[in-house]
Design an enzyme around this catalytic site. Structure first.
Site, PDB file in Angstrom:
ATOM      1  CG  ASP A 144     -25.429 -29.813   6.553  1.00 28.37           C
ATOM      2  OD1 ASP A 144     -25.826 -30.991   6.629  1.00 28.37           O
ATOM      3  OD2 ASP A 144     -24.475 -29.473   5.808  1.00 28.37           O
TER       4      ASP A 144
ATOM      5  CG  ASP B  65     -23.516 -32.297   1.398  1.00 27.57           C
ATOM      6  OD1 ASP B  65     -24.295 -31.463   0.931  1.00 27.57           O
ATOM      7  OD2 ASP B  65     -23.297 -32.343   2.612  1.00 27.57           O
TER       8      ASP B  65
ATOM      9  CG  HIS C 134     -25.575 -35.451   6.678  1.00 28.00           C
ATOM     10  ND1 HIS C 134     -24.664 -35.672   5.673  1.00 28.00           N
ATOM     11  CD2 HIS C 134     -25.421 -36.461   7.576  1.00 28.00           C
ATOM     12  CE1 HIS C 134     -23.974 -36.782   5.966  1.00 28.00           C
ATOM     13  NE2 HIS C 134     -24.424 -37.277   7.102  1.00 28.00           N
TER      14      HIS C 134
ATOM     15  CG  HIS D 195     -22.907 -37.184   1.219  1.00 28.19           C
ATOM     16  ND1 HIS D 195     -21.686 -36.616   1.471  1.00 28.19           N
ATOM     17  CD2 HIS D 195     -23.751 -36.666   2.164  1.00 28.19           C
ATOM     18  CE1 HIS D 195     -21.797 -35.807   2.510  1.00 28.19           C
ATOM     19  NE2 HIS D 195     -23.034 -35.821   2.958  1.00 28.19           N
TER      20      HIS D 195
HETATM   21 ZN   LIG Z   1     -24.135 -30.697   3.952  1.00 24.04          ZN
HETATM   22 ZN   LIG Z   2     -24.113 -34.267   4.005  1.00 26.15          ZN
END
Ligand SMILES: [Zn+2]
Ligand SMILES: [Zn+2]
Length: 303
Positions: free
Chosen positions: A65, A207, A63, A139
């Site tokens: 981020d 995550d 992802h 995730h």
């Molecule tokens: Zn994240």
């Molecule tokens: Zn993520």
């Protein structure tokens, strides 16, 4: 000794006072980084541990981020005079992602070594002096939790070394785990070292939803850095749906994993005051810290 610096504590987007979640680890003068979202090179500069000693970047998943800061950091490493190879590790797809991202940083004066890790089973890799273990987690994209361990040799048996007539100037090499040759005799470290002693273990997990595998994976860590996307129980449905973790879930993992200390990170941008929820987590796991950007810790061997 192992030093860690949590460069940022944000999830999703960097905020004016909260950089994206990323961890810098230093051991014996060399460093590695876990995740590199947008702006990570700014928080790296704020940490002031330098760039040159970074030998590897580990990615939890892809992802933005967690990886969008890579091309900029690669260019900065090149501009700082790096010539040695840089190792990148992450879930499958790393090669494709790096090919895409390096379209905007095409010429680097060093080699990139890419290692794709399994998302079916746990994998063990050695880098510098650390044993890196990966664990597939749960995730919305393939995602990996990491454990970093600095192993510790057994105690040096002086009496045994004297008995074997090993000259004192060779002791240090044996202590470091090296094998030596004396005239006609080969002496391995196992001949003069006792049982392996407790090393240092740091785990990093974001995550994901909490999983049963994580409890064993983080067992007895000196430090467990874990996502706490939401603090308010009202958001528990959101955490389940988006495959993230509540503060309380991180607390339960820390308790079950018998870790020494828990740092929460990767806060939702909507969570402006993580500190508000800390007391609730501490009723589950007392040694919890709602981490702030640039939190550092030096971890020493225990005996
Ligand atoms: Zn994240
Ligand atoms: Zn993520």
């Amino acid at each position: 000794m192992l030093d860690v610096c949590l460069l940022g504590t944000g999830g999703v987007v960097p905020l004016p006072n909260r950089w994206l979640s990323s961890l810098l680890i230093k051991c014996n003068g060399r460093m590695m980084l876990i995740d590199c979202g947008e702006g990570t090179q700014i928080s790296l500069r704020m940490a002031a541990w330098g760039f040159k000693a970074i030998d590897a970047i580990l990615f939890t998943h892809y992802h933005a981020d967690h990886i969008a800061g890579l091309p900029g950091l690669l260019l900065t490493l090149g501009n700082s005079g790096r010539a040695e190879p840089l190792t990148l590790l992450g879930p499958p797809g790393l090669k494709k992602i790096v090919e895409g991202l390096t379209v905007i940083s095409p010429i680097l004066p060093y080699e990139l070594k890419l290692i794709e890790l399994s998302i079916i089973e746990s994998v063990e890799t050695c880098l510098n002096d650390l044993v890196i273990k990966s664990l597939p987690v749960e995730h919305t994209l393939p995602c990996i939790a990491y454990s970093l361990e600095l192993k510790r040799q057994g105690k040096f048996d002086v009496e045994r070394a004297k008995h074997l007539k090993i000259p004192v100037n060779y002791w240090n090499r044996l202590q470091k785990g090296m094998t030596i040759t004396l005239a006609d005799q080969t002496i391995g470290p196992q001949m003069v070292l006792g049982e392996l002693r407790k090393g240092i273990k740091v785990c990093y997990c974001t995550d994901t939803r909490p999983t049963i595998g994580l409890v064993e994976f983080i067992q007895d860590s000196d430090l467990f850095i874990c996502e706490g996307m939401y603090g308010d129980q009202i958001d528990s449905g959101k955490a389940e749906q988006k495959k993230h973790m509540m503060f309380s879930e991180a607390g339960f993992l820390a308790k079950q994993g018998k870790v020494k200390e828990l740092w929460l990170t990767h806060y939702s941008p909507s969570l402006t005051e993580p500190q508000e929820y800390i007391e609730t987590v501490r009723t589950i796991f007392p040694k919890t810290i709602a981490a702030k950007d640039l939190l550092i810790k030096s971890i020493n061997f225990t005996d």
